[in-house]
Design an enzyme around this catalytic site. Structure first.
Site, short mmCIF file in Angstrom:
data_model
loop_
_atom_site.label_atom_id
_atom_site.label_comp_id
_atom_site.label_asym_id
_atom_site.label_seq_id
_atom_site.Cartn_x
_atom_site.Cartn_y
_atom_site.Cartn_z
N ASP A 30 1.03 -1.23 0.16
CA ASP A 30 -0.18 -0.11 0.08
C ASP A 30 0.88 1.29 -0.32
O ASP A 30 1.61 1.51 0.75
CB ASP A 30 -1.15 0.10 1.15
CG ASP A 30 -2.10 0.86 1.21
OD1 ASP A 30 -2.15 1.70 0.16
OD2 ASP A 30 -2.72 0.73 1.98
N ASP A 31 0.67 2.13 -1.10
CA ASP A 31 1.42 3.41 -1.04
C ASP A 31 2.95 3.09 -1.19
O ASP A 31 3.93 4.07 -0.59
CB ASP A 31 1.08 4.33 -0.03
CG ASP A 31 -0.34 4.90 0.11
OD1 ASP A 31 -0.83 4.47 -0.87
OD2 ASP A 31 -0.44 5.78 0.99
N CYS A 70 -6.33 4.15 -3.79
CA CYS A 70 -6.36 2.76 -3.40
C CYS A 70 -7.60 2.02 -4.02
O CYS A 70 -7.42 1.09 -4.84
CB CYS A 70 -6.62 2.74 -1.77
SG CYS A 70 -5.10 3.34 -0.88
N ARG A 74 -7.42 -1.32 -6.56
CA ARG A 74 -7.73 -2.75 -6.06
C ARG A 74 -8.92 -3.42 -6.89
O ARG A 74 -8.85 -4.62 -7.13
CB ARG A 74 -8.23 -2.69 -4.82
CG ARG A 74 -6.86 -2.54 -3.77
CD ARG A 74 -7.22 -1.70 -2.30
NE ARG A 74 -6.15 -1.12 -2.03
CZ ARG A 74 -5.22 -1.78 -1.25
NH1 ARG A 74 -5.33 -3.07 -0.95
NH2 ARG A 74 -4.20 -1.12 -0.71
N LYS A 124 -5.92 -5.38 3.64
CA LYS A 124 -6.88 -4.55 3.48
C LYS A 124 -7.55 -4.84 2.21
O LYS A 124 -7.25 -5.02 1.08
CB LYS A 124 -5.92 -3.38 3.32
CG LYS A 124 -6.72 -2.00 2.65
CD LYS A 124 -5.79 -0.85 2.48
CE LYS A 124 -6.30 0.20 1.61
NZ LYS A 124 -5.34 1.65 1.64
N HIS A 126 -10.71 -2.72 1.10
CA HIS A 126 -10.95 -1.48 0.70
C HIS A 126 -11.95 -1.56 -0.92
O HIS A 126 -11.68 -0.49 -1.67
CB HIS A 126 -9.67 -0.69 0.40
CG HIS A 126 -9.99 0.89 0.65
ND1 HIS A 126 -8.83 1.74 0.42
CD2 HIS A 126 -11.01 1.50 0.86
CE1 HIS A 126 -9.29 2.97 0.77
NE2 HIS A 126 -10.69 2.90 0.86
N SER A 151 -8.84 1.23 4.72
CA SER A 151 -7.62 1.80 4.90
C SER A 151 -7.58 1.77 6.59
O SER A 151 -8.45 2.36 7.28
CB SER A 151 -7.43 3.31 4.52
OG SER A 151 -6.91 3.01 2.92
N HIS A 230 1.18 2.13 4.32
CA HIS A 230 0.45 3.18 4.30
C HIS A 230 0.55 3.95 5.62
O HIS A 230 0.76 3.37 6.50
CB HIS A 230 -0.98 3.03 3.93
CG HIS A 230 -1.96 3.94 3.78
ND1 HIS A 230 -2.58 4.77 4.65
CD2 HIS A 230 -2.87 4.12 2.73
CE1 HIS A 230 -3.34 5.68 4.14
NE2 HIS A 230 -3.50 4.98 2.74
N ASP A 282 -0.20 -0.92 -5.03
CA ASP A 282 -1.48 -0.52 -5.42
C ASP A 282 -1.27 0.94 -6.05
O ASP A 282 -2.19 1.41 -7.07
CB ASP A 282 -2.39 -0.19 -4.43
CG ASP A 282 -2.17 0.69 -3.24
OD1 ASP A 282 -1.00 1.11 -3.13
OD2 ASP A 282 -3.00 1.05 -2.66
N ASN A 283 -0.45 1.73 -5.74
CA ASN A 283 -0.24 3.27 -6.11
C ASN A 283 1.15 3.65 -5.74
O ASN A 283 1.84 3.21 -5.01
CB ASN A 283 -1.30 3.88 -6.13
CG ASN A 283 -1.73 4.24 -4.61
OD1 ASN A 283 -2.71 3.54 -4.17
ND2 ASN A 283 -1.03 4.81 -3.66
N LYS A 303 1.72 9.47 -5.50
CA LYS A 303 0.47 9.12 -5.21
C LYS A 303 -0.75 10.46 -5.82
O LYS A 303 -0.41 11.54 -5.48
CB LYS A 303 -0.14 8.80 -3.74
CG LYS A 303 -1.32 8.23 -3.50
CD LYS A 303 -1.40 7.84 -2.01
CE LYS A 303 -2.93 7.44 -1.74
NZ LYS A 303 -2.88 6.91 -0.28
#
Length: 500
Positions: A30-31, A70, A74, A124, A126, A151, A230, A282-283, A303
């Site tokens: 994540d991130d 996010c 996903r 996660k 989301h 999140s 994250h 994810d990003n 992001k």
């Protein structure tokens, strides 16, 4: 394809079809930025297990997600379809969101289940909670779920402990909602979640799932969308203070430790040579968090933006005996994971418009990609604006650009939210092979062949946009505080009373 490659490829297909089908482990951070891992050049990140995957597997240099935030990213990963088709836009889902990933969308888990696969997710989700858990993973093809349904910053965290012995979480997170719950399937087991013990719980759950599946001689699909890295970062005693990179590095190390546990379990259970492990993120990094927000390496912004730093991700494929060690510069995407898993398992594809392509040729032979283009939507896509950018082979054209709050604090004036929406006609065109940082737009006047390339890009964009049917926006359905998960649904006053 030469004869040796053809023979090897045919052997693989024979092996897959005549013996037990392959297992799949999908790791999704994540991130995490393009420049955050040791194997992607970060000098102080401690990621020995991910580095091992990269050294013994196939590392991608040109791998993309579909959104710089996010939830939409996903949705695309699990369905093989751009988020605009499933309606997961604009922005992200929240604890009380009325919408979620529509149940008529087909996830990777639902593709594999008809073939007898055991399916589980930790971490996660989301992609929506909804009335009575309507959108939880157990309604979307997963047999088991242990995790947080959104999140982990989407709940008050000021007084929660993120590092031992009692170091409080950095920041306040979201304060006008319930504390973050830990769910098992559709039941809240803990609220608020204990961050210090969370990764151990995930690791134990995952290793047990793998062991149980192997003992039952059942192929399995394990999806681990991690909360790491994250904001707010957290880590238990086995990782806290053990990296050189502070809270972000400790968080990343804790994730890496779990990767190591999974690899050990696969090895001990004798299935590591029949399991494809695929890792990506994810990003891009949330640069506004400074040293706590990740690193996009040589890429521009992070992001929230459609620059490379927002959507170009680290990615690694690992399958001993099937995938040779190496590096690929072929174009690929999270969209391609569903059709690839389906092909390798011998599963039927969903009877819908898919945007992903099969990556088997890349993985098995380090061959050419079937993907010719990558589309870039902003966090708030619309039919009025269409694509913000498009990459075709090595060229990327920006038709619109804008910055994002998530990418604030950098010195690049194009990254923060103060960089307002700007249209480009003709588009900004970059050669990403020589300029991955998107610093030097090519000149149509001084590069004659660019005119033909631009016409090809415009044609691809026109054809794609003509094929795009925007699904009903799930996020625009709004929120209802009463839908936020609460372990004591009848308690008052909410949200403070939701503790168990």
């Amino acid at each position: 394809m030469d004869s040796s490659c053809l023979t090897f490829f045919s052997f693989l297909l024979f092996s897959v079809s005549s013996t037990s089908p392959p297992n799949f482990v999908l790791l999704f951070t994540d991130d995490l930025g393009f420049g955050d891992l040791g194997c992607y050049g970060h000098p102080s990140s401690l990621t020995p297990n991910l580095d091992r995957l990269a050294a013994e597997g196939l590392r991608f240099t040109d791998f993309y997600c579909t959104s710089p935030v996010c939830s939409p990213s996903r949705a695309s990963l699990l369905t093989g379809r751009y988020q605009t088709r499933s309606g997961i836009y604009p922005g992200v889902l929240y604890p009380g969101s009325r919408g979620g990933l529509p149940l008529n969308e087909t996830t990777i888990a639902e593709v594999l289940k008809p073939l007898g696969y055991a399916t589980a997710i930790i971490g996660k989700w989301h992609l929506g909670f909804g009335p009575n858990g309507t959108f939880l993973p157990t309604r979307q093809g997963f047999d088991q779920y242990l995790g947080i349904p959104y999140s982990h910053d989407m709940g008050p965290c000021r007084n929660l402990t993120c590092f031992p012995p009692d170091i409080k979480c950095f920041g306040t997170c979201d304060i006008a909602t319930v504390t973050v719950p830990l769910m098992y399937n559709e039941v809240i087991k803990q609220q608020p979640v204990n961050f210090l013990d969370l990764e151990r719980a995930y690791s134990d759950f995952a290793t047990n799932f793998i062991s149980t599946s192997v003992k039952k001689k059942q192929p399995f699909f394990l999806y681990y969308p991690s909360h790491h890295t994250h904001y707010p970062q957290y880590a238990g005693p086995k990782a806290a203070g053990h990296s050189l990179r502070g809270p972000f590095g400790d968080s990343l190390l804790e994730f890496d430790n779990t990767v190591g546990s999974l690899l050990t379990t696969l090895d001990e259970m004798g299935v590591i040579n029949n399991t494809l492990v695929f890792f990506t993120s994810d990003n891009g990094p949330e640069l506004m968090r400074r040293s706590r927000g990740g690193n996009s390496g040589p890429l521009k912004c992070g992001k929230g933006t459609t620059y490379e730093g927002g959507m170009r991700e680290p990615a690694i494929a690992y399958w001993p005996g099937t995938i040779r060690p190496g590096v690929t510069h072929e174009l690929a995407s999270t969209l391609d994971i569903l059709p690839t898993f389906a092909h390798l398992a011998g599963a039927k594809l969903p009877k819908v418009m898919l945007d992903g392509v099969d990556m088997t040729e890349i993985l098995v032979n380090q061959g050419a990609s079937k993907r010719m283009a990558m589309m870039f939507y902003p966090t708030d896509p619309s039919e009025a604006y269409g694509l913000f950018a498009l990459r075709m082979l090595k060229y990327k054209a920006h038709f619109y650009t804008k910055g994002a709050t998530h990418s604030a604090t950098t010195r690049d004036p194009d990254c923060p939210a103060s960089a307002i929406l700007k249209a480009h006609d003709p588009p900004l065109i970059f050669d990403l092979e020589v300029d991955p940082s998107e610093n030097y737009p090519l000149s149509l006047d001084s590069t004659p062949k660019l005119h033909d390339i631009l016409e090809q890009i415009k044609k691809v964009k026109e054809d794609f946009e003509a094929s795009m049917v925007f699904g009903e926006s799930q996020i625009s359905k709004g929120t209802d505080p009463d839908l936020a998960p609460c372990c004591s649904p009848q308690c008052v006053p909410k949200p403070r009373c939701c503790h168990c």
